[in-house]
Design a protein around this motif. Structure first.
Motif, PDB file in Angstrom:
ATOM      1  N   THR A  84       0.850  -1.189   0.000  1.00  0.00           N
ATOM      2  CA  THR A  84       0.000   0.000   0.000  1.00  0.00           C
ATOM      3  C   THR A  84       0.884   1.236   0.000  1.00  0.00           C
ATOM      4  N   ALA A  85       0.313   2.311  -0.440  1.00  0.00           N
ATOM      5  CA  ALA A  85       1.030   3.588  -0.398  1.00  0.00           C
ATOM      6  C   ALA A  85       0.617   4.318   0.873  1.00  0.00           C
ATOM      7  N   PRO A  86       1.499   5.151   1.426  1.00  0.00           N
ATOM      8  CA  PRO A  86       1.151   5.888   2.635  1.00  0.00           C
ATOM      9  C   PRO A  86      -0.142   6.690   2.445  1.00  0.00           C
ATOM     10  N   GLY A  87      -1.038   6.527   3.391  1.00  0.00           N
ATOM     11  CA  GLY A  87      -2.306   7.254   3.342  1.00  0.00           C
ATOM     12  C   GLY A  87      -3.327   6.671   2.379  1.00  0.00           C
ATOM     13  N   ALA A  88      -2.995   5.596   1.703  1.00  0.00           N
ATOM     14  CA  ALA A  88      -3.916   4.984   0.737  1.00  0.00           C
ATOM     15  C   ALA A  88      -5.125   4.400   1.447  1.00  0.00           C
ATOM     16  N   ARG A  89      -6.216   4.321   0.728  1.00  0.00           N
ATOM     17  CA  ARG A  89      -7.455   3.761   1.276  1.00  0.00           C
ATOM     18  C   ARG A  89      -7.584   2.268   0.985  1.00  0.00           C
ATOM     19  N   THR A  90      -6.662   1.721   0.170  1.00  0.00           N
ATOM     20  CA  THR A  90      -6.689   0.294  -0.139  1.00  0.00           C
ATOM     21  C   THR A  90      -5.293  -0.296  -0.002  1.00  0.00           C
ATOM     22  N   ALA A  91      -5.268  -1.608   0.174  1.00  0.00           N
ATOM     23  CA  ALA A  91      -4.001  -2.338   0.250  1.00  0.00           C
ATOM     24  C   ALA A  91      -4.184  -3.674  -0.452  1.00  0.00           C
ATOM     25  N   GLY A 123      -2.649 -23.307   0.990  1.00  0.00           N
ATOM     26  CA  GLY A 123      -3.139 -22.387  -0.026  1.00  0.00           C
ATOM     27  C   GLY A 123      -2.596 -20.993   0.103  1.00  0.00           C
ATOM     28  N   VAL A 124      -3.043 -20.162  -0.823  1.00  0.00           N
ATOM     29  CA  VAL A 124      -2.660 -18.755  -0.856  1.00  0.00           C
ATOM     30  C   VAL A 124      -3.928 -17.914  -0.899  1.00  0.00           C
ATOM     31  N   TYR A 125      -4.000 -16.945  -0.014  1.00  0.00           N
ATOM     32  CA  TYR A 125      -5.079 -15.958  -0.018  1.00  0.00           C
ATOM     33  C   TYR A 125      -4.538 -14.683  -0.638  1.00  0.00           C
ATOM     34  N   GLU A 126      -5.361 -14.034  -1.446  1.00  0.00           N
ATOM     35  CA  GLU A 126      -5.018 -12.734  -2.011  1.00  0.00           C
ATOM     36  C   GLU A 126      -6.253 -11.856  -1.960  1.00  0.00           C
ATOM     37  N   GLY A 127      -6.042 -10.579  -1.681  1.00  0.00           N
ATOM     38  CA  GLY A 127      -7.201  -9.712  -1.627  1.00  0.00           C
ATOM     39  C   GLY A 127      -6.867  -8.244  -1.614  1.00  0.00           C
ATOM     40  N   THR A 128      -7.932  -7.482  -1.684  1.00  0.00           N
ATOM     41  CA  THR A 128      -7.842  -6.036  -1.554  1.00  0.00           C
ATOM     42  C   THR A 128      -8.549  -5.667  -0.265  1.00  0.00           C
ATOM     43  N   PHE A 129      -7.831  -4.995   0.608  1.00  0.00           N
ATOM     44  CA  PHE A 129      -8.381  -4.545   1.879  1.00  0.00           C
ATOM     45  C   PHE A 129      -8.654  -3.053   1.743  1.00  0.00           C
ATOM     46  N   ARG A 130      -9.700  -2.581   2.420  1.00  0.00           N
ATOM     47  CA  ARG A 130     -10.050  -1.163   2.372  1.00  0.00           C
ATOM     48  C   ARG A 130      -9.972  -0.550   3.762  1.00  0.00           C
ATOM     49  N   ARG A 131      -9.431   0.656   3.804  1.00  0.00           N
ATOM     50  CA  ARG A 131      -9.405   1.411   5.054  1.00  0.00           C
ATOM     51  C   ARG A 131     -10.770   2.082   5.197  1.00  0.00           C
ATOM     52  N   ASP A 133     -13.856   3.803   8.093  1.00  0.00           N
ATOM     53  CA  ASP A 133     -13.898   4.548   9.361  1.00  0.00           C
ATOM     54  C   ASP A 133     -13.906   3.608  10.561  1.00  0.00           C
ATOM     55  N   ARG A 134     -14.065   2.286  10.317  1.00  0.00           N
ATOM     56  CA  ARG A 134     -14.005   1.279  11.378  1.00  0.00           C
ATOM     57  C   ARG A 134     -12.676   0.537  11.376  1.00  0.00           C
ATOM     58  N   GLY A 135     -11.740   0.975  10.519  1.00  0.00           N
ATOM     59  CA  GLY A 135     -10.448   0.305  10.392  1.00  0.00           C
ATOM     60  C   GLY A 135     -10.382  -0.472   9.093  1.00  0.00           C
ATOM     61  N   TRP A 136      -9.335  -1.249   8.915  1.00  0.00           N
ATOM     62  CA  TRP A 136      -9.172  -2.047   7.701  1.00  0.00           C
ATOM     63  C   TRP A 136     -10.230  -3.135   7.648  1.00  0.00           C
ATOM     64  N   ARG A 137     -10.766  -3.371   6.444  1.00  0.00           N
ATOM     65  CA  ARG A 137     -11.735  -4.431   6.214  1.00  0.00           C
ATOM     66  C   ARG A 137     -11.398  -5.111   4.890  1.00  0.00           C
ATOM     67  N   ILE A 138     -11.769  -6.369   4.771  1.00  0.00           N
ATOM     68  CA  ILE A 138     -11.542  -7.137   3.553  1.00  0.00           C
ATOM     69  C   ILE A 138     -12.651  -6.799   2.567  1.00  0.00           C
ATOM     70  N   GLY A 139     -12.250  -6.321   1.374  1.00  0.00           N
ATOM     71  CA  GLY A 139     -13.219  -5.972   0.342  1.00  0.00           C
ATOM     72  C   GLY A 139     -13.303  -6.994  -0.772  1.00  0.00           C
ATOM     73  N   ASP A 140     -12.200  -7.655  -1.045  1.00  0.00           N
ATOM     74  CA  ASP A 140     -12.142  -8.663  -2.099  1.00  0.00           C
ATOM     75  C   ASP A 140     -11.153  -9.720  -1.626  1.00  0.00           C
ATOM     76  N   LEU A 141     -11.541 -10.989  -1.725  1.00  0.00           N
ATOM     77  CA  LEU A 141     -10.692 -12.044  -1.203  1.00  0.00           C
ATOM     78  C   LEU A 141     -10.819 -13.292  -2.068  1.00  0.00           C
ATOM     79  N   SER A 142      -9.679 -13.876  -2.393  1.00  0.00           N
ATOM     80  CA  SER A 142      -9.702 -15.150  -3.113  1.00  0.00           C
ATOM     81  C   SER A 142      -8.747 -16.110  -2.426  1.00  0.00           C
ATOM     82  N   VAL A 143      -9.100 -17.376  -2.486  1.00  0.00           N
ATOM     83  CA  VAL A 143      -8.237 -18.431  -1.935  1.00  0.00           C
ATOM     84  C   VAL A 143      -7.990 -19.448  -3.040  1.00  0.00           C
ATOM     85  N   ARG A 144      -6.739 -19.840  -3.138  1.00  0.00           N
ATOM     86  CA  ARG A 144      -6.331 -20.824  -4.143  1.00  0.00           C
ATOM     87  C   ARG A 144      -5.605 -21.953  -3.430  1.00  0.00           C
TER      88      ARG A 144
END
Length: 172
Positions: A84-91, A123-131, A133-144
């Protein structure tokens, strides 16, 4: 990079790693009280698993049903990578997982004498997390699944048909 940037990235990594650990613990405890998923996911979460793709409340129900097919599970995560980039809303986040599942007595009975009580997945999990107002949350998640050992659970007929359709199993 400066010290503030380094501190922010470290804090994000710690918060996201903690979120992953909590998510896995929730799966293993299987105590899915109303609203439990709000601590881990965005309302519009999208999940991709070997059983297909689901979004929102359907994704959460699918996950609850999946672990509910087992008497017990133990999910372990390692090698969490956060980009993630500093201050970014996603990771962008990925991690390795070792998942051990103990079959229900009904599954063992259906399979007969000598049935293996364990189904294990690396396995491997990959996803996009979103920042949020309640903190980081999982927005997109895949498991292989990288590898498996033992037999998967006995799936309900409707689910088995959907898996066959998604994977092309049974086609000549």
């Amino acid at each position: 990079m400066n010290e503030t940037t380094d501190t922010t990235e470290l804090r994000d990594h710690i918060e996201i790693s903690h979120l992953i650990s909590g998510f896995f613990r929730a799966l293993d405890e299987q105590t899915f009280e109303e609203g439990w998923a709000e601590a881990y996911f965005t309302d519009d979460v999208r999940m991709t698993t070997p059983l297909g793709v689901a979004e929102g409340a359907e994704a959460v129900r699918h996950m609850e049903e999946s672990v509910g097919r087992f008497a017990a599970t133990l999910h372990m995560s390692s090698d969490v990578l956060v980009r993630t980039a500093p201050g970014a809303r996603t990771a962008d986040v990925s991690w390795n997982a070792h998942m051990t599942h103990l079959h229900l007595d009904s599954t063992l009975w259906a399979r007969g004498e000598g049935a293996d009580s364990r189904f294990t997945v690396g396995g491997v999990y990959e996803g996009t997390f979103r920042r949020t107002d309640r903190g980081w949350r999982i927005g997109d998640l895949s498991v292989r699944a990288v590898w498996t050992s033992g037999q998967p659970p006995v799936l309900p007929e409707e689910t088995a048909a959907r898996v066959a359709e998604l994977t092309g199993a049974g086609r000549s």
